[in-house]
Design a protein around this motif. Structure first.
Motif, PDB file in Angstrom:
ATOM      1  N   UNK A   3       0.829  -1.211   0.000  1.00  0.00           N
ATOM      2  CA  UNK A   3       0.000   0.000   0.000  1.00  0.00           C
ATOM      3  C   UNK A   3       0.862   1.260   0.000  1.00  0.00           C
ATOM      4  N   UNK A   4       1.981   1.245   0.737  1.00  0.00           N
ATOM      5  CA  UNK A   4       2.876   2.404   0.730  1.00  0.00           C
ATOM      6  C   UNK A   4       3.517   2.590  -0.645  1.00  0.00           C
ATOM      7  N   UNK A   5       3.747   1.484  -1.326  1.00  0.00           N
ATOM      8  CA  UNK A   5       4.372   1.535  -2.651  1.00  0.00           C
ATOM      9  C   UNK A   5       3.487   2.213  -3.682  1.00  0.00           C
ATOM     10  N   UNK A   6       2.181   2.301  -3.395  1.00  0.00           N
ATOM     11  CA  UNK A   6       1.248   2.948  -4.312  1.00  0.00           C
ATOM     12  C   UNK A   6       1.293   4.472  -4.206  1.00  0.00           C
ATOM     13  N   UNK A   7       1.924   4.988  -3.154  1.00  0.00           N
ATOM     14  CA  UNK A   7       2.058   6.442  -3.008  1.00  0.00           C
ATOM     15  C   UNK A   7       3.290   6.884  -3.788  1.00  0.00           C
ATOM     16  N   UNK A   8       3.145   7.710  -4.804  1.00  0.00           N
ATOM     17  CA  UNK A   8       4.284   8.074  -5.670  1.00  0.00           C
ATOM     18  C   UNK A   8       5.474   8.623  -4.880  1.00  0.00           C
ATOM     19  N   UNK A   9       6.616   7.965  -5.054  1.00  0.00           N
ATOM     20  CA  UNK A   9       7.861   8.444  -4.450  1.00  0.00           C
ATOM     21  C   UNK A   9       7.992   8.218  -2.967  1.00  0.00           C
ATOM     22  N   UNK A  10       6.974   7.631  -2.308  1.00  0.00           N
ATOM     23  CA  UNK A  10       6.999   7.522  -0.851  1.00  0.00           C
ATOM     24  C   UNK A  10       8.062   6.544  -0.361  1.00  0.00           C
ATOM     25  N   UNK A  11       8.347   5.501  -1.148  1.00  0.00           N
ATOM     26  CA  UNK A  11       9.338   4.506  -0.740  1.00  0.00           C
ATOM     27  C   UNK A  11      10.693   4.728  -1.402  1.00  0.00           C
ATOM     28  N   UNK A  12      10.890   5.895  -1.977  1.00  0.00           N
ATOM     29  CA  UNK A  12      12.191   6.205  -2.559  1.00  0.00           C
ATOM     30  C   UNK A  12      13.197   6.493  -1.446  1.00  0.00           C
ATOM     31  N   UNK A  13      14.412   6.001  -1.632  1.00  0.00           N
ATOM     32  CA  UNK A  13      15.471   6.272  -0.657  1.00  0.00           C
ATOM     33  C   UNK A  13      16.130   7.626  -0.877  1.00  0.00           C
ATOM     34  N   UNK A  14      15.744   8.306  -1.957  1.00  0.00           N
ATOM     35  CA  UNK A  14      16.314   9.606  -2.263  1.00  0.00           C
ATOM     36  C   UNK A  14      15.327  10.698  -1.863  1.00  0.00           C
ATOM     37  N   UNK A  15      15.737  11.623  -1.025  1.00  0.00           N
ATOM     38  CA  UNK A  15      14.828  12.724  -0.661  1.00  0.00           C
ATOM     39  C   UNK A  15      14.556  13.635  -1.844  1.00  0.00           C
ATOM     40  N   UNK A  16      13.380  14.233  -1.857  1.00  0.00           N
ATOM     41  CA  UNK A  16      13.035  15.152  -2.940  1.00  0.00           C
ATOM     42  C   UNK A  16      13.851  16.431  -2.840  1.00  0.00           C
TER      43      UNK A  16
END
Length: 470
Positions: free
Chosen positions: A212-225
């Motif tokens: 479910x978290x993976x469905x949030x765009x960019x939420x599981x990225x290890x790189x900060x915005x």
């Protein structure tokens, strides 16, 4: 809910008051518990003091907004803290005992057996101002928790927390702080574990929650915005390194380092380290996971105060008695740090700021009360978030003191004027970094600490060059 919350608060208050029966009425006992603190007590107290309302309110709010990239705060912070502990803590304990100093600034000013009165006063002012702001952030975190869970005015929690802290600090000094810290650390970790388990089950278990978290765009990225520098990997590397410096910054925090100064023996630091880092790693990991899960529960991030994520979830997912436990955990976190901050400020006032030390225990307690009222006033008037207020105070103290403590622990003698220059340059660079807004990309304490070290390197190099020329 209110009953369970009040029961825990009364327990903390009772433990603090009971510590007064061991008090000797001497300044060394009030500020350092006579340097008789057992390793497990020192470890649990230091980690409870370190984590504070920042962990329950600030870190979870930051993780809610940032996503998985917030994990680098945990990795960098714990690693930096551990590396610094390998060569600083024992030396500080030995020096503070040898010169018979009860304050952090006093130990630094007399490290080499000399006397640096001007440096000591400047260090005291910085300690009072920024530890006072730090204490205010703890009272503010308590206010946010009560507002979210009980609907009370934001100021009420701050007032309640300050009253409780004042009562047991005035009763037993740092011994009351350390004893209550140990109890509070247990309540904190139970409350966080409870919410983690309940939330994970609510979303179908770890695998389903991750999907479910993976469905949030960019939420599981290890790189900060966002990137301050190009290429992006450079910006990411500096982001991670910055949080390693945040962990190293622990050695610049008087309210934490005084726990190691109060330890019964320098030879017991290894045992203390086991309690400290074991508890720290488990608790920080759980806080980060709860922060990630909170984004699944509170899906509309627009217009929501991310720092209310944990209390909001607790209120909606747990039965009232357990909500009281979580609220007690949050309050325990804020108080375990606030009392330490206030006592360190009091020591700076009574032993560093003025030419003559205050020895009368009643005057010392009066200074403690005044510092508490100052912190409460800041909490009631300042509009910054808990996360930003803590990080700003934390980084300034680190920029001021960490370079000096690193060099002194490595055996370098630093003249007073050079020590003052290092302190002022570090603080100035830190504040300018915040002012420029670059702290959104790189933790501001990193350039602050490096600038202080650069001052020492430059002056030392110029001195050697002049000597060679001569």
């Amino acid at each position: 809910m209110i009953t369970s919350f009040v029961v825990f608060l009364l327990m903390f208050l009772g433990i603090g008051i009971l510590s007064a029966f061991k008090a000797t009425g001497k300044k060394n006992d009030y500020y350092l518990a006579g340097r008789h603190v057992a390793p497990w007590l020192a470890g649990l107290s230091a980690v409870a003091t370190n984590n504070s309302g920042f962990m329950f309110i600030g870190v979870i709010g930051f993780t809610y907004s940032t996503g998985l990239a917030a994990i680098w705060l945990m990795v960098g912070w714990i690693l930096g803290d551990f590396l610094a502990s390998l060569f600083v803590h024992k030396r500080l304990r030995e020096v503070s005992a040898s010169v018979n100093e009860v304050s952090f600034g006093g130990a630094l000013s007399r490290w080499d057996g000399g006397f640096q009165p001007t440096f000591r006063k400047i260090a005291a002012l910085i300690t009072i101002i920024f530890l006072g702001a730090y204490a205010a952030a703890q009272f503010k975190a308590g206010g946010k928790a009560l507002h979210s869970l009980l609907g009370w005015d934001l100021q009420t929690g701050a007032i309640v927390g300050s009253l409780i802290v004042a009562v047991y600090c005035l009763s037993g000094g740092i011994r009351a702080s350390i004893w209550t810290d140990a109890a509070q650390s247990i309540v904190m970790i139970v409350a966080m574990a409870l919410l983690l388990v309940v939330t994970t089950v609510h979303f179908g278990g770890p695998a389903d929650a991750w999907d479910q978290m993976n469905e949030i765009p960019g939420f599981l990225s290890l790189y900060p915005e966002g990137s301050l520098f190009q290429p992006e990997w450079l910006s990411f590397g500096l982001f991670v390194t910055g949080w390693l410096f945040a962990g190293l910054s622990v050695i610049g925090q008087p309210h934490i380092m005084v726990r190691f100064m109060a330890l019964d023996s320098p030879e017991h630091l290894s045992r203390t380290r086991v309690y400290y880092y074991g508890w720290f790693t488990v608790f920080y990991a759980m806080a980060t996971m709860v922060g990630l899960l909170s984004r699944l529960y509170i899906t509309d991030a627009s217009g929501f105060d991310a720092e209310l994520a944990l209390p909001t979830m607790a209120m909606e997912m747990l039965p009232p008695a357990l909500v009281g436990l979580v609220l007690a955990g949050i309050f325990a976190a804020t108080m375990s740090t606030a009392d330490s901050l206030i006592l360190s400020c009091s020591a700076a006032v009574t032993h560093d700021l003025f030419s003559h030390r205050v020895e009368n225990i009643w005057l010392i307690k009066c200074a403690t009360l005044i510092v508490t009222l100052l912190a409460l006033w800041i909490a009631l008037t300042d509009q910054q978030s808990v996360f930003r207020l803590v990080i700003a105070a934390w980084s300034v103290l680190a920029s001021a003191f960490a370079p000096l403590l690193i060099l002194k622990s490595l055996g370098r003698r630093i003249p007073e004027r050079l020590a003052i220059a290092m302190l002022l340059v570090g603080v100035a660079v830190d504040l300018l970094w915040i002012r420029a807004g670059w702290n959104a990309y790189i933790y501001e304490g990193m350039p602050g600490i490096l600038s202080g070290l650069t001052v020492w390197v430059s002056v030392t190099w110029l001195g050697r060059k002049s000597a060679v020329s001569y």
